[in-house]
Design a protein around this motif. Structure first.
Motif, short mmCIF file in Angstrom:
data_model
loop_
_atom_site.label_atom_id
_atom_site.label_comp_id
_atom_site.label_asym_id
_atom_site.label_seq_id
_atom_site.Cartn_x
_atom_site.Cartn_y
_atom_site.Cartn_z
N UNK A 222 0.81 -1.21 0.00
CA UNK A 222 0.00 0.00 0.00
C UNK A 222 0.85 1.26 0.00
N UNK A 223 1.96 1.23 0.72
CA UNK A 223 2.81 2.43 0.79
C UNK A 223 3.37 2.78 -0.58
N UNK A 224 3.78 1.77 -1.35
CA UNK A 224 4.39 2.01 -2.66
C UNK A 224 3.39 1.98 -3.80
N UNK A 225 2.11 1.78 -3.49
CA UNK A 225 1.09 1.70 -4.54
C UNK A 225 1.08 2.97 -5.40
N UNK A 226 1.07 2.79 -6.71
CA UNK A 226 1.05 3.91 -7.63
C UNK A 226 2.41 4.42 -8.03
N UNK A 227 3.45 4.00 -7.33
CA UNK A 227 4.81 4.41 -7.67
C UNK A 227 5.29 3.60 -8.87
N UNK A 228 6.05 4.22 -9.80
CA UNK A 228 6.52 3.46 -10.98
C UNK A 228 7.36 2.24 -10.62
N UNK A 229 8.06 2.30 -9.52
CA UNK A 229 8.91 1.18 -9.10
C UNK A 229 8.30 0.45 -7.90
N UNK A 230 6.98 0.39 -7.86
CA UNK A 230 6.31 -0.19 -6.70
C UNK A 230 6.73 -1.64 -6.46
N UNK A 231 6.74 -2.45 -7.52
CA UNK A 231 7.08 -3.86 -7.36
C UNK A 231 8.52 -4.01 -6.88
N UNK A 232 9.43 -3.25 -7.50
CA UNK A 232 10.85 -3.34 -7.13
C UNK A 232 11.06 -2.89 -5.69
N UNK A 233 10.42 -1.79 -5.30
CA UNK A 233 10.59 -1.29 -3.94
C UNK A 233 10.06 -2.28 -2.90
N UNK A 234 8.91 -2.86 -3.18
CA UNK A 234 8.34 -3.83 -2.24
C UNK A 234 9.24 -5.05 -2.11
N UNK A 235 9.72 -5.55 -3.26
CA UNK A 235 10.59 -6.73 -3.25
C UNK A 235 11.91 -6.43 -2.55
N UNK A 236 12.45 -5.21 -2.76
CA UNK A 236 13.72 -4.85 -2.13
C UNK A 236 13.59 -4.78 -0.61
N UNK A 237 12.51 -4.17 -0.13
CA UNK A 237 12.30 -4.10 1.32
C UNK A 237 12.15 -5.49 1.92
N UNK A 238 11.35 -6.33 1.25
CA UNK A 238 11.17 -7.70 1.75
C UNK A 238 12.49 -8.47 1.76
N UNK A 239 13.31 -8.26 0.72
CA UNK A 239 14.59 -8.96 0.64
C UNK A 239 15.53 -8.56 1.76
N UNK A 240 15.61 -7.26 2.02
CA UNK A 240 16.52 -6.76 3.06
C UNK A 240 16.11 -7.30 4.43
N UNK A 241 14.82 -7.21 4.76
CA UNK A 241 14.37 -7.67 6.08
C UNK A 241 14.50 -9.20 6.21
N UNK A 242 14.15 -9.92 5.14
CA UNK A 242 14.27 -11.38 5.19
C UNK A 242 15.74 -11.78 5.33
N UNK A 243 16.62 -11.05 4.67
CA UNK A 243 18.06 -11.36 4.77
C UNK A 243 18.56 -11.18 6.20
N UNK A 244 18.05 -10.18 6.89
CA UNK A 244 18.41 -10.00 8.30
C UNK A 244 17.96 -11.21 9.12
N UNK A 245 16.75 -11.71 8.82
CA UNK A 245 16.25 -12.89 9.51
C UNK A 245 17.11 -14.11 9.25
N UNK A 246 17.57 -14.27 8.00
CA UNK A 246 18.46 -15.38 7.66
C UNK A 246 19.79 -15.24 8.38
N UNK A 247 20.31 -14.01 8.44
CA UNK A 247 21.60 -13.76 9.08
C UNK A 247 21.56 -14.09 10.57
N UNK A 248 20.45 -13.76 11.22
CA UNK A 248 20.33 -14.06 12.66
C UNK A 248 20.02 -15.52 12.94
#
Length: 356
Positions: A222-248
């Motif tokens: 919802x935060x990135x809805x309507x942004x031209x890079x909405x899909x990329x931004x959502x995927x990037x945020x999910x990747x960063x946070x999930x990577x932190x979970x994998x690291x821990x």
């Protein structure tokens, strides 16, 4: 906010009470996460003695108008919980119980208990500020009590409610909302049954952190809805946070890949979006099952109480979703970007807090 509204999301202890003639025996379980407000260290040898003393002074038992005498109370740590074994002796059969357990330092503390008399198991009952006492009656378990417990659990589970809020915000129509809510229901019903009937119990830290991550993913949509890079931004945020979970060491890398792929679901067919919601719901179902597991001390829950608990969850969910959907259609302030942004921040705080 993340600390104040953390995981399921209130201070709760559990107990099973056995009635044996004029004796009353309690097996109480207290998660170690409840010790912070008490200023107690789980590793301190004195903590068990202090908890045993609290049980002895803050649980009161009567037989008629005569108080029952406590025989003994002892506690020990077992993994992530403290167990307290206590016994009372009455002149006649115990008839009434009052709990003030922990409420002197945690005013909102909730105590969930069941009675065992022979082969019969009655409950669950909730003791709180609003209802600190109950009558002791030997009777078969009542499904209506599990029904109320299920509704109460979801309506007091801030992380589950936050997830439902962003599901509502992201639904453009009633049909899309129906797909999403149906998917969530199917997902959490399946894992609730697996956990309680088949004994499937993933690591609690994995479940709790991934529940928070489902909130982040749906809020980011919802935060990135309507942004031209909405899909990329959502995927990037999910990747960063999930990577932190994998690291821990909390999340496996396969879940990290799943999070990234599922972050694309919101931009496709509504039915596929419902599938994504169902997959997220699988983890929420394990969260719902935790309260039954703690209440029943890991024992199998019979099918009828399980069905009643799940029905209670669904009724509580509808009681939240329907009026909020009606309100969102009529109050434009709830459709502004600050609502999903606030939920995104809250979900991120929960996620980072729950990583081990």
């Amino acid at each position: 906010m993340g600390g104040a509204a953390s995981a399921h999301n209130r201070s709760v202890s559990y107990s099973t009470w056995t009635i044996a003639g004029n004796e009353l025996v309690a097996d109480l379980r207290l998660p170690t996460s409840n010790l912070n407000p008490l200023g107690l260290d789980p590793a301190d040898a004195q903590t068990a003695h202090l908890l045993a003393d609290r049980v002895g002074t803050q649980f009161l038992v009567w037989s008629g108008d005569a108080p029952c005498a406590m025989d003994h109370s002892e506690a020990h740590r077992s993994g992530s919980i403290f167990r307290v074994h206590a016994q009372w002796r009455c002149k006649e059969r115990a008839t009434r119980l009052r709990s003030d357990f922990l409420r002197d330092v945690i005013p909102g503390h909730l105590h969930l208990l069941q009675w065992r008399s022979g082969a019969a198991l009655q409950g669950p009952y909730a003791l709180s500020n609003a209802q600190p006492e109950l009558a002791i009656q030997a009777a078969p378990p009542e499904a209506s009590q599990y029904l109320g417990l299920g509704a109460e659990h979801i309506l007091q589970g801030w992380d589950h409610l936050a997830f439902l809020v962003v599901l509502l915000l992201g639904a453009a129509s009633w049909s899309q909302l129906a797909w999403r809510v149906t998917g969530f229901t199917v997902g959490h019903s399946l894992t609730l049954a697996l956990a309680t009937l088949a004994g499937v119990h993933p690591a609690p830290a994995l479940i709790e952190s991934f529940i928070a991550l489902t909130i982040v993913c749906t809020a980011a949509e919802r935060v990135f809805s309507g942004h031209p890079r909405a899909i990329v931004n959502s995927a990037l945020l999910a990747t960063v946070l999930a990577a932190i979970g994998v690291y821990t060491g909390t999340l496996p890398w396969t879940l990290m890949l799943a999070v990234v792929l599922l972050s694309f679901g919101a931009y496709t067919d509504p039915r596929l979006d419902g599938l994504r919601t169902a997959l997220f719901g699988l983890f929420h179902g394990f969260g719902f099952a935790s309260v039954l597991g703690d209440l029943n001390a890991g024992q199998t829950v019979p099918p009828l109480p399980l069905f009643a608990f799940n029905l209670g969850v669904e009724l509580g969910q509808l009681a939240f979703v329907v009026p909020l959907w009606w309100l969102m259609r009529r109050w434009s302030a709830l459709r502004t970007p600050w609502v999903p942004a606030a939920v995104l921040a809250l979900g991120t705080a929960w996620y980072l807090q729950r990583l081990t």
